[in-house]
Design a protein around this motif. Sequence first.
Motif, PDB file in Angstrom:
ATOM      1  N   MET A 139     -29.578  20.929 -35.137  1.00 27.29           N
ATOM      2  CA  MET A 139     -29.904  19.804 -35.891  1.00 27.29           C
ATOM      3  C   MET A 139     -28.378  19.153 -36.113  1.00 27.29           C
ATOM      4  N   PHE A 140     -27.292  19.808 -36.158  1.00 23.19           N
ATOM      5  CA  PHE A 140     -26.031  19.344 -36.321  1.00 23.19           C
ATOM      6  C   PHE A 140     -25.638  18.297 -35.358  1.00 23.19           C
ATOM      7  N   THR A 141     -26.140  18.450 -34.009  1.00 25.00           N
ATOM      8  CA  THR A 141     -25.895  17.585 -33.109  1.00 25.00           C
ATOM      9  C   THR A 141     -26.257  16.082 -33.388  1.00 25.00           C
ATOM     10  N   SER A 142     -27.246  15.993 -34.088  1.00 24.22           N
ATOM     11  CA  SER A 142     -27.527  14.236 -34.642  1.00 24.22           C
ATOM     12  C   SER A 142     -26.501  13.862 -35.394  1.00 24.22           C
ATOM     13  N   LEU A 143     -25.755  14.757 -36.378  1.00 23.64           N
ATOM     14  CA  LEU A 143     -24.462  14.129 -37.016  1.00 23.64           C
ATOM     15  C   LEU A 143     -23.357  13.982 -36.280  1.00 23.64           C
ATOM     16  N   ILE A 144     -23.228  14.951 -35.145  1.00 22.00           N
ATOM     17  CA  ILE A 144     -21.977  14.647 -34.260  1.00 22.00           C
ATOM     18  C   ILE A 144     -22.126  13.320 -33.693  1.00 22.00           C
ATOM     19  N   ARG A 145     -23.417  13.269 -32.887  1.00 19.17           N
ATOM     20  CA  ARG A 145     -23.580  11.923 -32.174  1.00 19.17           C
ATOM     21  C   ARG A 145     -23.333  10.842 -32.807  1.00 19.17           C
ATOM     22  N   MET A 146     -23.831  10.634 -34.248  1.00 19.22           N
ATOM     23  CA  MET A 146     -23.729   9.816 -35.246  1.00 19.22           C
ATOM     24  C   MET A 146     -22.124   9.310 -35.414  1.00 19.22           C
ATOM     25  N   PHE A 147     -21.432  10.397 -35.783  1.00 16.30           N
ATOM     26  CA  PHE A 147     -20.130  10.054 -35.919  1.00 16.30           C
ATOM     27  C   PHE A 147     -19.445   9.582 -34.705  1.00 16.30           C
ATOM     28  N   VAL A 148     -19.708  10.107 -33.700  1.00 13.42           N
ATOM     29  CA  VAL A 148     -19.272   9.712 -32.203  1.00 13.42           C
ATOM     30  C   VAL A 148     -19.358   8.159 -32.060  1.00 13.42           C
ATOM     31  N   GLY A 149     -20.626   7.687 -32.479  1.00 10.07           N
ATOM     32  CA  GLY A 149     -21.046   6.411 -32.593  1.00 10.07           C
ATOM     33  C   GLY A 149     -20.149   5.515 -33.498  1.00 10.07           C
ATOM     34  N   VAL A 150     -19.995   6.144 -34.754  1.00  3.85           N
ATOM     35  CA  VAL A 150     -18.923   5.332 -35.499  1.00  3.85           C
ATOM     36  C   VAL A 150     -17.512   5.106 -35.072  1.00  3.85           C
ATOM     37  N   LEU A 151     -17.010   6.174 -34.485  1.00  3.37           N
ATOM     38  CA  LEU A 151     -15.616   6.268 -33.815  1.00  3.37           C
ATOM     39  C   LEU A 151     -15.632   5.150 -32.564  1.00  3.37           C
ATOM     40  N   THR A 152     -16.700   5.113 -31.811  1.00  2.00           N
ATOM     41  CA  THR A 152     -16.718   4.198 -30.623  1.00  2.00           C
ATOM     42  C   THR A 152     -17.286   2.811 -30.883  1.00  2.00           C
ATOM     43  N   GLY A 153     -17.978   2.542 -32.121  1.00  2.00           N
ATOM     44  CA  GLY A 153     -18.409   1.260 -32.332  1.00  2.00           C
ATOM     45  C   GLY A 153     -19.753   1.205 -31.591  1.00  2.00           C
ATOM     46  N   LYS A 154     -20.357   2.239 -31.123  1.00  2.00           N
ATOM     47  CA  LYS A 154     -21.751   2.115 -30.535  1.00  2.00           C
ATOM     48  C   LYS A 154     -22.752   2.808 -31.321  1.00  2.00           C
ATOM     49  N   THR A 155     -23.089   2.235 -32.233  1.00  2.00           N
ATOM     50  CA  THR A 155     -24.129   2.698 -33.491  1.00  2.00           C
ATOM     51  C   THR A 155     -25.445   2.787 -32.813  1.00  2.00           C
ATOM     52  N   ASP A 156     -26.294   3.407 -33.375  1.00  2.00           N
ATOM     53  CA  ASP A 156     -27.645   3.491 -33.026  1.00  2.00           C
ATOM     54  C   ASP A 156     -28.527   4.277 -34.241  1.00  2.00           C
ATOM     55  N   GLY A 157     -29.733   4.195 -34.170  1.00  2.00           N
ATOM     56  CA  GLY A 157     -30.645   5.127 -34.889  1.00  2.00           C
ATOM     57  C   GLY A 157     -30.256   6.414 -34.786  1.00  2.00           C
ATOM     58  N   LEU A 158     -30.469   7.159 -35.758  1.00  2.00           N
ATOM     59  CA  LEU A 158     -30.147   8.758 -35.825  1.00  2.00           C
ATOM     60  C   LEU A 158     -30.877   9.444 -34.659  1.00  2.00           C
TER      61      LEU A 158
END
Length: 348
Positions: free
Chosen positions: A238-257
């Motif tokens: 379940m934690f992998t969703s949060l990891i991917r969200m923060f990667v998106g924040v850091l890279t500027g590539k946001t998406d739905g959870l």
Amino acid sequence: MIKKHTAFSILELALVSKGNTIKQTLNNSLALARAAEKDGYTRYWLAEHHNSEYIGSSATSLLIGYVADNTQSIRVGSGGIMLPNHSPLVIAEQFGTLAHLYPGRIDLGLGRAPGTDQLTAQAIRSDFMKAAQSFPSEVEKIQLYFSKENKTSKVRAAIAEGTDVPLYILGSSTDSAYLAAAKGLPYAFASHFATSQLFNAIQIYRDQFTPSDVLAAPYVIAGINVIVADTDEEAQRMFTSLIRMFVGVLTGKTDGLQPPSDMTDDLQELLHHPALDQMLKYSFVGNKETVKQQVSAFLEETEVDELISVSTIYDINDRLKSAKLFAELMGEINSEVTSTRTAGNLVS
């Protein structure tokens, strides 16, 4: 050893899971609030964000009313209202109205960040930078509008005067700690993503705290990420969703959870990236016993008065279960504090 009972609460960002609508997301937010009320959480706060397709918490005051109207006893508030975005008079009127509708249940957490990018901040309020620099005086305006003494003023938020709406100062740096201490207000630190200044900020707040009419001693709330499941492996997935969200924040590539996936070597490697490692430092992930140990260690180290948890979990059913398990482990932690106190009293 943990020396006191610790309140526990929820900070809701209304993140839109991939494939969900805004309506589903907001309905899920309410479902979580109802579950939190049943499970003994102290408060349920909603954040303020703007210009994001995948965050539903942009009209914070409206969502507070929606949640408060469909629950019975849990405190509901803002985590927070980003005050430089708003007129203090209008915020006082909104929260004064909420206080009349839901007496004794409304909190007003105030922050100075925009909750968005600078261009959007300017679109929200053209003098945003000036308002942000004037945050302490803007807070004073809020306090004035809520005071009974403002009744004789030419500019009033009459509906707010004398209502019971506790103010909280929110922050992610030491600046907010100085302000909360000087004003004698409770202090909530955003350690669910801004971790580096947590201990400095707490120390400053406690050392410089000045008692006020509303608070006799320091009161610290710390934000944490919490994911609890039946097994460590399930929680890590379940934690992998949060990891991917923060990667998106850091890279500027946001998406739905994103839906969860297996914890791959690549994701484990990402977790060790300095920026991601720092942001996710206070993420407590695992089965109930694992998270209980992690939370207990955090409480012993910080001695905070309250934990406010963020559960960035793709599926609402998993979120509800995680919230229930977290409430259970917090109940166990607090029971152990009571047992220790009782034993100490017997020995003495």
